[in-house]
Write an enzyme that holds these catalytic residues in place. Structure first.
Site, PDB file in Angstrom:
ATOM      1  N   LYS A 130       5.467  -4.474   8.187  1.00 22.76           N
ATOM      2  CA  LYS A 130       5.195  -5.653   7.361  1.00 22.76           C
ATOM      3  C   LYS A 130       4.896  -6.878   8.223  1.00 22.76           C
ATOM      4  O   LYS A 130       5.684  -7.262   9.084  1.00 22.76           O
ATOM      5  CB  LYS A 130       6.395  -5.923   6.454  1.00 22.76           C
ATOM      6  CG  LYS A 130       6.181  -7.012   5.403  1.00 22.76           C
ATOM      7  CD  LYS A 130       7.415  -7.089   4.497  1.00 22.76           C
ATOM      8  CE  LYS A 130       7.233  -8.076   3.355  1.00 22.76           C
ATOM      9  NZ  LYS A 130       8.429  -8.117   2.485  1.00 22.76           N
ATOM     10  N   CYS A 138       4.774  -5.952  -0.412  1.00 24.44           N
ATOM     11  CA  CYS A 138       5.351  -7.053  -1.182  1.00 24.44           C
ATOM     12  C   CYS A 138       4.696  -8.420  -0.905  1.00 24.44           C
ATOM     13  O   CYS A 138       3.615  -8.700  -1.402  1.00 24.44           O
ATOM     14  CB  CYS A 138       6.862  -7.086  -0.937  1.00 24.44           C
ATOM     15  SG  CYS A 138       7.815  -7.855  -2.284  1.00 24.44           S
ATOM     16  N   GLU A 188       9.355  -0.524  -1.744  1.00 21.26           N
ATOM     17  CA  GLU A 188       9.768  -1.130  -0.475  1.00 21.26           C
ATOM     18  C   GLU A 188      11.256  -0.894  -0.201  1.00 21.26           C
ATOM     19  O   GLU A 188      12.080  -0.961  -1.120  1.00 21.26           O
ATOM     20  CB  GLU A 188       9.490  -2.638  -0.538  1.00 21.26           C
ATOM     21  CG  GLU A 188       9.869  -3.408   0.710  1.00 21.26           C
ATOM     22  CD  GLU A 188       9.677  -4.912   0.555  1.00 21.26           C
ATOM     23  OE1 GLU A 188       9.661  -5.614   1.576  1.00 21.26           O
ATOM     24  OE2 GLU A 188       9.538  -5.384  -0.600  1.00 21.26           O
TER      25      GLU A 188
END
Length: 262
Positions: free
Chosen positions: A113, A147, A44
């Site tokens: 995200k 994540c 990431e």
């Protein structure tokens, strides 16, 4: 179908895209040199790290530089690249965007995200995405997650219920919550009967020490491979036929009762 996967567990230079591009190129070259590698995956925010206050200056406009860079490497090494995620500056804000490039150098998917991690101030500097991480790669359905997304099993199930056999996870997960990282990834593999390929970063920044421990987990929840805390390449082969074998043995997708789940 078998995939030879190399996870690039690299350190990230805080707020220095130039150095990080050089490092990523070195790691990808090493992962592909003299061996059959089908897919590489980066962590990431590998171009900037979590230098969030500086993103307005250092974020990649429309991710153009990162896309071009990864396209060149994909064509050069004939490898699919799950390009981790990058700080992507658009007209309506900065997004944490995962990039998927096939071995022909085509950008086949982007995913912004969805779940922003307030504990690391993402919501103060980033915009949340709205689309799923589903994509087709070499005839197989897969998904990309970033994540914090792995803490939301209903979001993960959104992808596997639509056919995802492999979950690619890019992360900057802190060492302080390593136990959560391992438990959540294993749980996501078991409950979705799929492969989980999770790339975390190594090293530290001014506020965090990161866990490393990138992992490849099979549909039974067995760990195929796990890295340590330092920078390294974790390379393993996965057999996608195992997904259907496990799903046929314990048919959780046909036994679901979503009409009662509220």
């Amino acid at each position: 179908m078998e995939w030879n996967i190399s996870i690039i567990q690299m350190d990230i230079v805080f707020g220095d895209p130039k150095q990080n591009f050089l490092a990523a190129e070195k790691w990808i070259k090493e992962a592909c040199a003299g061996k059959q590698t089908d897919i590489v995956i980066l962590p990431e925010l590998w171009t900037t790290g979590y230098d969030l206050p500086q993103l307005d200056t250092i974020a990649d406009k429309h991710a153009e530089k990162a896309i071009s860079f990864l396209q060149h490497l994909a064509r050069s090494y004939q490898v699919h690249i799950i390009g981790g995620s990058v700080a992507n500056k658009k007209e309506d804000g900065i997004f944490n965007t995962l990039l998927v490039i096939n071995k022909e150098g085509e950008l086949i998917h982007t995913y912004d995200k969805l779940h922003l991690f307030k504990l690391m101030d993402e919501h103060l500097y980033l915009q949340s995405g709205t689309a799923t991480g589903l994509f087709q790669l070499n005839g197989e359905t897969a998904a990309g997650l970033i994540c914090y997304d792995i803490r939301f099993p209903e979001w993960v199930r959104t992808h596997t219920s639509k056919g995802a056999n492999v979950l690619f996870v890019s992360a900057e997960w802190p060492l302080a919550r390593l136990a959560h990282w391992r438990a959540l990834l294993i749980a996501r593999a078991i409950e979705n009967q799929c492969y989980v390929v999770a790339c975390n970063r190594s090293g530290s920044d001014p506020a965090n020490v990161f866990a490393g421990h990138s992992m490849i987990i099979d549909p039974w929840g067995e760990i195929v491979g796990e890295a340590g805390e330092n920078s390294e390449i974790l390379a393993r082969t996965i057999d996608l036929a195992k997904v259907s074998e496990v799903r046929n043995m314990i048919p959780i997708f046909s036994d679901r009762r979503p009409e009662y789940y509220g």
